[in-house]
Design a protein around this motif. Structure first.
Motif, mmCIF file in Angstrom:
data_model
loop_
_atom_site.group_PDB
_atom_site.id
_atom_site.type_symbol
_atom_site.label_atom_id
_atom_site.label_comp_id
_atom_site.label_asym_id
_atom_site.label_seq_id
_atom_site.Cartn_x
_atom_site.Cartn_y
_atom_site.Cartn_z
ATOM 1 N N ALA A 61 77.718 39.921 -8.584
ATOM 2 C CA ALA A 61 76.627 39.003 -8.939
ATOM 3 C C ALA A 61 75.730 39.618 -10.008
ATOM 4 O O ALA A 61 75.343 38.957 -10.979
ATOM 5 N N SER A 62 75.399 40.891 -9.831
ATOM 6 C CA SER A 62 74.537 41.579 -10.790
ATOM 7 C C SER A 62 75.205 41.692 -12.162
ATOM 8 O O SER A 62 74.585 41.425 -13.195
ATOM 9 N N ASP A 63 76.479 42.058 -12.173
ATOM 10 C CA ASP A 63 77.210 42.182 -13.439
ATOM 11 C C ASP A 63 77.300 40.848 -14.160
ATOM 12 O O ASP A 63 77.125 40.770 -15.387
ATOM 13 N N ARG A 64 77.603 39.800 -13.411
ATOM 14 C CA ARG A 64 77.777 38.479 -14.017
ATOM 15 C C ARG A 64 76.476 37.976 -14.631
ATOM 16 O O ARG A 64 76.469 37.440 -15.746
ATOM 17 N N LEU A 65 75.371 38.146 -13.933
ATOM 18 C CA LEU A 65 74.098 37.644 -14.423
ATOM 19 C C LEU A 65 73.550 38.484 -15.575
ATOM 20 O O LEU A 65 72.765 37.984 -16.384
ATOM 21 N N SER A 66 73.946 39.737 -15.650
ATOM 22 C CA SER A 66 73.419 40.608 -16.702
ATOM 23 C C SER A 66 74.110 40.400 -18.043
ATOM 24 O O SER A 66 73.655 40.901 -19.071
ATOM 25 N N LYS A 67 75.206 39.647 -18.049
ATOM 26 C CA LYS A 67 75.889 39.367 -19.316
ATOM 27 C C LYS A 67 75.115 38.322 -20.115
ATOM 28 O O LYS A 67 74.324 37.563 -19.554
ATOM 29 N N GLU A 68 75.377 38.275 -21.413
ATOM 30 C CA GLU A 68 74.731 37.253 -22.231
ATOM 31 C C GLU A 68 75.094 35.872 -21.708
ATOM 32 O O GLU A 68 76.262 35.592 -21.438
ATOM 33 N N ASP A 69 74.093 35.043 -21.531
ATOM 34 C CA ASP A 69 74.240 33.695 -20.962
ATOM 35 C C ASP A 69 74.514 33.726 -19.457
ATOM 36 O O ASP A 69 74.901 32.704 -18.877
ATOM 37 N N GLY A 70 74.336 34.892 -18.830
ATOM 38 C CA GLY A 70 74.503 34.968 -17.377
ATOM 39 C C GLY A 70 73.566 34.023 -16.654
ATOM 40 O O GLY A 70 73.950 33.369 -15.679
ATOM 41 N N TYR A 71 72.337 33.951 -17.136
ATOM 42 C CA TYR A 71 71.368 32.975 -16.616
ATOM 43 C C TYR A 71 71.388 31.705 -17.458
ATOM 44 O O TYR A 71 71.479 30.599 -16.931
ATOM 45 N N LEU A 72 71.282 31.881 -18.755
ATOM 46 C CA LEU A 72 71.134 30.731 -19.648
ATOM 47 C C LEU A 72 72.310 29.760 -19.538
ATOM 48 O O LEU A 72 72.128 28.544 -19.601
ATOM 49 N N GLY A 73 73.516 30.298 -19.343
ATOM 50 C CA GLY A 73 74.697 29.448 -19.281
ATOM 51 C C GLY A 73 75.070 28.978 -17.893
ATOM 52 O O GLY A 73 76.106 28.336 -17.709
ATOM 53 N N ASN A 74 74.264 29.305 -16.915
ATOM 54 C CA ASN A 74 74.537 28.928 -15.522
ATOM 55 C C ASN A 74 73.450 27.962 -15.065
ATOM 56 O O ASN A 74 72.326 28.367 -14.766
ATOM 57 N N LEU A 75 73.775 26.692 -15.013
ATOM 58 C CA LEU A 75 72.764 25.679 -14.706
ATOM 59 C C LEU A 75 72.111 25.881 -13.340
ATOM 60 O O LEU A 75 70.978 25.458 -13.127
ATOM 61 N N ALA A 76 72.817 26.535 -12.425
ATOM 62 C CA ALA A 76 72.264 26.732 -11.084
ATOM 63 C C ALA A 76 71.112 27.732 -11.078
ATOM 64 O O ALA A 76 70.245 27.679 -10.204
ATOM 65 N N VAL A 77 71.101 28.656 -12.043
ATOM 66 C CA VAL A 77 70.063 29.698 -12.043
ATOM 67 C C VAL A 77 69.278 29.758 -13.356
ATOM 68 O O VAL A 77 68.377 30.584 -13.502
ATOM 69 N N LYS A 78 69.630 28.911 -14.299
ATOM 70 C CA LYS A 78 68.945 28.894 -15.598
ATOM 71 C C LYS A 78 67.435 28.726 -15.411
ATOM 72 O O LYS A 78 66.982 27.888 -14.642
ATOM 73 N N ILE A 79 66.681 29.543 -16.120
ATOM 74 C CA ILE A 79 65.217 29.513 -16.001
ATOM 75 C C ILE A 79 64.648 28.535 -17.017
ATOM 76 O O ILE A 79 64.869 28.661 -18.226
ATOM 77 N N ALA A 80 63.930 27.559 -16.509
ATOM 78 C CA ALA A 80 63.306 26.547 -17.363
ATOM 79 C C ALA A 80 61.802 26.785 -17.404
ATOM 80 O O ALA A 80 61.301 27.801 -16.902
ATOM 81 N N PHE A 81 61.077 25.864 -17.986
ATOM 82 C CA PHE A 81 59.618 25.969 -18.005
ATOM 83 C C PHE A 81 59.077 25.991 -16.574
ATOM 84 O O PHE A 81 59.637 25.326 -15.691
#
Length: 246
Positions: A61-81
Motif C-alpha cells: 500500500a505504501s509503495d503504491r501510493l508513493s508512486k507518481e499519481d498514487g493518490y492523484l490517479g486513484n479516485l478512492a483516495v485522491k485529495i480534493a479541496f
C-alpha cells in the motif's frame, strides 16, 4: 523379471497421470490447500503467517501510493479541496480559474505521494510489537481488524512523520503558493465569507486516510481471496481463520 518391470512401469505411469490430473484440477495454491489437510497452525505459525501478510500488505500500500499519481490517479483516495472550500473551487471555476484549481489539487496529491513511503518503517515497528494475543485477535477478528489495529497504534506516529514532509512538499510543488492565490482571490470576492484552512494538517489527514483505505483493501483481499495467499503458511493460517469463523 521383465513382467515385474512392465507392471511397475504401468503403475508409475498411472500414478503420474493421476497426480497430473489432480494438480491440473487444483490449478491454484488455494485449491490445492483445500484439497490437502493442512492441519491447525501452531501459535508460532499464526504469528509468523499473520505478520508476513501484514508486512506485505502495508508495504504494498505504501509503495503504491508513493508512486507518481498514487493518490492523484486513484479516485478512492485522491485529495480534493477541503469540504469547507468546495464553494471556493466552484466559484473560481465559474470565473474561468479552473486551471488554478487543478494546480492546487495536483500539488496536494503530490505532497501526499512524497510522504507515503515514510509509512513503511512505522508499520514494520507496529507489527514487530504485536503480541501473540494481538495477532490472534486480528486473525480471528473483523475483516478490517488489522487496519483498525494500525489506526490505533500508528496514527500519531504517522502524523508526526507525514506533516513536516507534506509541509516541505507543499512548498516544493507550489501548493502553498497556489492555495494562497486561490484563497486570496476568493476572499476578495464581495459578500463571500473568508476561508482559512490549515492546508498541511488537511493534506496530512487525507494522506493517512488514503493509506488506511489501501491497507484495508489488502487485508480484505487476503481474508476473502485464497488465491492471494502466496505461500502454504498463509494458506494454512488464513484457512484456519476461515474455518474458525464458520
Amino acid at each position: 523379471m521383465k513382467s515385474e518391470n512392465t507392471t511397475f512401469k504401468k503403475i508409475s505411469i498411472t500414478f503420474t497421470l493421476v497426480t497430473a490430473m489432480f494438480l491440473s484440477s487444483c490449478d491454484t495454491l488455494s485449491q490445492l490447500s483445500k484439497a490437502l489437510d493442512l492441519g491447525t497452525p501452531t501459535d508460532s505459525e499464526i504469528n509468523s503467517g499473520l505478520k508476513q501478510a501484514l508486512e506485505y500488505g502495508t508495504s504494498y500500500a505504501s509503495d503504491r501510493l508513493s508512486k507518481e499519481d498514487g493518490y492523484l490517479g486513484n479516485l478512492a483516495v485522491k485529495i480534493a479541496f477541503p469540504e469547507e472550500a468546495k464553494k471556493v473551487e466552484n466559484t473560481l471555476r465559474s470565473l474561468g480559474l479552473g486551471d488554478l484549481c487543478d494546480q492546487v489539487i495536483t500539488s496536494l496529491n503530490r505532497a501526499a505521494e512524497d510522504a507515503a513511503i515514510e509509512a513503511k518503517p512505522i508499520f514494520v515497528a507496529a507489527i514487530k510489537d504485536m503480541s501473540i494475543n494481538d495477532v490472534k485477535n486480528i486473525l480471528l477478528g473483523a475483516d478490517n481488524a488489522a487496519t483498525q489495529y494500525f489506526a490505533g497504534k500508528t496514527t500519531t506516529s504517522l502524523e508526526g512523520k507525514f506533516k513536516p514532509i507534506i509541509e516541505s512538499s507543499l512548498t516544493k510543488v507550489g501548493a502553498t503558493r497556489y492555495w494562497s492565490d486561490v484563497i486570496g482571490r476568493y476572499n476578495k470576492i464581495p459578500l463571500m465569507t473568508p476561508i482559512d484552512t490549515d492546508l498541511s494538517k488537511f493534506v496530512t489527514q487525507k494522506a493517512i486516510d488514503g493509506l488506511f483505505y489501501e491497507i484495508a483493501k489488502e487485508e480484505l483481499k487476503i481474508r476473502e481471496n485464497a488465491a492471494a495467499r502466496s505461500t502454504m503458511l498463509l494458506q494454512k493460517v488464513f484457512g484456519y481463520a476461515e474455518k474458525a469463523k464458520e
